[in-house]
Scaffold this motif. Structure first.
Motif, PDB file in Angstrom:
ATOM      1  N   ASN A  45       0.806  -1.216   0.000  1.00  0.00           N
ATOM      2  CA  ASN A  45       0.000   0.000   0.000  1.00  0.00           C
ATOM      3  C   ASN A  45       0.839   1.267   0.000  1.00  0.00           C
ATOM      4  O   ASN A  45       0.344   2.334  -0.334  1.00  0.00           O
ATOM      5  CB  ASN A  45      -0.968  -0.005   1.179  1.00  0.00           C
ATOM      6  CG  ASN A  45      -2.047  -1.053   1.012  1.00  0.00           C
ATOM      7  OD1 ASN A  45      -2.336  -1.504  -0.090  1.00  0.00           O
ATOM      8  ND2 ASN A  45      -2.644  -1.461   2.119  1.00  0.00           N
TER       9      ASN A  45
ATOM     10  N   ARG B  51       1.702  -1.539  -7.586  1.00  0.00           N
ATOM     11  CA  ARG B  51       1.112  -2.255  -6.439  1.00  0.00           C
ATOM     12  C   ARG B  51       0.526  -3.590  -6.897  1.00  0.00           C
ATOM     13  O   ARG B  51       0.754  -4.629  -6.277  1.00  0.00           O
ATOM     14  CB  ARG B  51      -0.001  -1.426  -5.787  1.00  0.00           C
ATOM     15  CG  ARG B  51       0.478  -0.385  -4.828  1.00  0.00           C
ATOM     16  CD  ARG B  51      -0.669   0.157  -3.969  1.00  0.00           C
ATOM     17  NE  ARG B  51      -1.843   0.566  -4.708  1.00  0.00           N
ATOM     18  CZ  ARG B  51      -2.064   1.802  -5.159  1.00  0.00           C
ATOM     19  NH1 ARG B  51      -1.191   2.758  -4.959  1.00  0.00           N
ATOM     20  NH2 ARG B  51      -3.180   2.076  -5.807  1.00  0.00           N
ATOM     21  N   GLU B  52      -0.219  -3.562  -7.979  1.00  0.00           N
ATOM     22  CA  GLU B  52      -0.865  -4.774  -8.474  1.00  0.00           C
ATOM     23  C   GLU B  52       0.161  -5.806  -8.963  1.00  0.00           C
ATOM     24  O   GLU B  52      -0.032  -7.003  -8.785  1.00  0.00           O
ATOM     25  CB  GLU B  52      -1.864  -4.443  -9.584  1.00  0.00           C
ATOM     26  CG  GLU B  52      -3.131  -3.809  -9.058  1.00  0.00           C
ATOM     27  CD  GLU B  52      -3.792  -4.633  -7.957  1.00  0.00           C
ATOM     28  OE1 GLU B  52      -4.014  -5.839  -8.149  1.00  0.00           O
ATOM     29  OE2 GLU B  52      -4.078  -4.049  -6.885  1.00  0.00           O
ATOM     30  N   LYS B  53       1.231  -5.330  -9.544  1.00  0.00           N
ATOM     31  CA  LYS B  53       2.271  -6.248 -10.028  1.00  0.00           C
ATOM     32  C   LYS B  53       2.865  -7.030  -8.858  1.00  0.00           C
ATOM     33  O   LYS B  53       3.013  -8.261  -8.930  1.00  0.00           O
ATOM     34  CB  LYS B  53       3.359  -5.461 -10.767  1.00  0.00           C
ATOM     35  CG  LYS B  53       4.366  -6.324 -11.475  1.00  0.00           C
ATOM     36  CD  LYS B  53       5.239  -5.481 -12.394  1.00  0.00           C
ATOM     37  CE  LYS B  53       5.827  -6.362 -13.459  1.00  0.00           C
ATOM     38  NZ  LYS B  53       5.979  -5.703 -14.728  1.00  0.00           N
TER      39      LYS B  53
ATOM     40  N   GLU C  60      -0.475   2.530  -8.849  1.00  0.00           N
ATOM     41  CA  GLU C  60      -1.413   1.403  -8.704  1.00  0.00           C
ATOM     42  C   GLU C  60      -0.985   0.177  -9.508  1.00  0.00           C
ATOM     43  O   GLU C  60      -1.094  -0.956  -9.030  1.00  0.00           O
ATOM     44  CB  GLU C  60      -2.825   1.831  -9.122  1.00  0.00           C
ATOM     45  CG  GLU C  60      -3.847   0.738  -8.914  1.00  0.00           C
ATOM     46  CD  GLU C  60      -5.264   1.173  -9.254  1.00  0.00           C
ATOM     47  OE1 GLU C  60      -6.118   0.293  -9.371  1.00  0.00           O
ATOM     48  OE2 GLU C  60      -5.507   2.385  -9.399  1.00  0.00           O
ATOM     49  N   ALA C  61      -0.463   0.385 -10.705  1.00  0.00           N
ATOM     50  CA  ALA C  61      -0.011  -0.748 -11.522  1.00  0.00           C
ATOM     51  C   ALA C  61       1.158  -1.468 -10.855  1.00  0.00           C
ATOM     52  O   ALA C  61       1.245  -2.698 -10.907  1.00  0.00           O
ATOM     53  CB  ALA C  61       0.382  -0.268 -12.923  1.00  0.00           C
TER      54      ALA C  61
ATOM     55  N   ARG D 247       1.509  -7.356  -5.797  1.00  0.00           N
ATOM     56  CA  ARG D 247       0.436  -8.127  -5.160  1.00  0.00           C
ATOM     57  C   ARG D 247       0.248  -9.456  -5.893  1.00  0.00           C
ATOM     58  O   ARG D 247       0.133 -10.510  -5.270  1.00  0.00           O
ATOM     59  CB  ARG D 247      -0.866  -7.322  -5.137  1.00  0.00           C
ATOM     60  CG  ARG D 247      -2.002  -8.037  -4.412  1.00  0.00           C
ATOM     61  CD  ARG D 247      -3.242  -7.165  -4.273  1.00  0.00           C
ATOM     62  NE  ARG D 247      -3.016  -6.174  -3.223  1.00  0.00           N
ATOM     63  CZ  ARG D 247      -3.014  -4.855  -3.418  1.00  0.00           C
ATOM     64  NH1 ARG D 247      -3.215  -4.359  -4.621  1.00  0.00           N
ATOM     65  NH2 ARG D 247      -2.814  -4.026  -2.419  1.00  0.00           N
ATOM     66  N   HIS D 248       0.237  -9.397  -7.208  1.00  0.00           N
ATOM     67  CA  HIS D 248       0.076 -10.618  -8.001  1.00  0.00           C
ATOM     68  C   HIS D 248       1.247 -11.574  -7.780  1.00  0.00           C
ATOM     69  O   HIS D 248       1.051 -12.788  -7.635  1.00  0.00           O
ATOM     70  CB  HIS D 248      -0.064 -10.275  -9.490  1.00  0.00           C
ATOM     71  CG  HIS D 248      -0.320 -11.477 -10.334  1.00  0.00           C
ATOM     72  ND1 HIS D 248       0.697 -12.199 -10.938  1.00  0.00           N
ATOM     73  CD2 HIS D 248      -1.476 -12.112 -10.646  1.00  0.00           C
ATOM     74  CE1 HIS D 248       0.174 -13.212 -11.594  1.00  0.00           C
ATOM     75  NE2 HIS D 248      -1.129 -13.183 -11.431  1.00  0.00           N
TER      76      HIS D 248
END
Length: 125
Positions: free
Chosen positions: A9, A17-19, A14-15, A21-22
């Motif tokens: 966080n 973060r998602e990378k 955001e991209a 997280r995945h």
């Protein structure tokens, strides 16, 4: 995943973060014997309380640290993937693809080599 939420966080993009997280979700799905922990402000995975792999973030990339002894065995594959590296880590630019097979092979090697290990880090020789 909750162990890593503050780390993720804190990433502004955001991209990005998602990378991550995945990637963390993939690791936890593929290697359910690993324990996610945060030490020294870095998310990492341990196996039987010994270090397996850790992560850090920067503006242009994120870094993966599997320990020098492991990384040394994958030096050419890291180069072939287009990642930069030092003796202790390799960097994946945010706009580069993640080589999941490479990371998985590093995790498997560390888990196998350290399955009966009682210390957190390898002894450096």
């Amino acid at each position: 995943m909750s162990e890593f939420n503050l780390f993720i966080n804190d990433i502004e993009n955001e991209a990005h973060r998602e990378k991550l997280r995945h990637l963390f979700e993939w690791i936890e799905t593929q290697y359910s014997d690993l324990t996610p922990v945060v030490k020294w402000n870095q998310p990492m995975y341990t196996y039987n309380e010994t270090f397996i792999i850790a992560f850090s973030k920067a503006k242009q990339h994120f870094s993966i640290m599997p320990e020098a002894a492991c990384l040394k065995q994958f030096k050419q594959r890291v180069t072939n993937a287009g990642y930069t590296q030092t003796e202790n880590l390799f960097r994946i630019k945010w706009n580069h693809e993640i080589d999941y097979d490479l990371i998985g092979d590093m995790i498997k090697l560390n888990m196998e080599e350290k399955k009966d290990y009682t210390k957190f880090w390898r002894d450096h020789k």
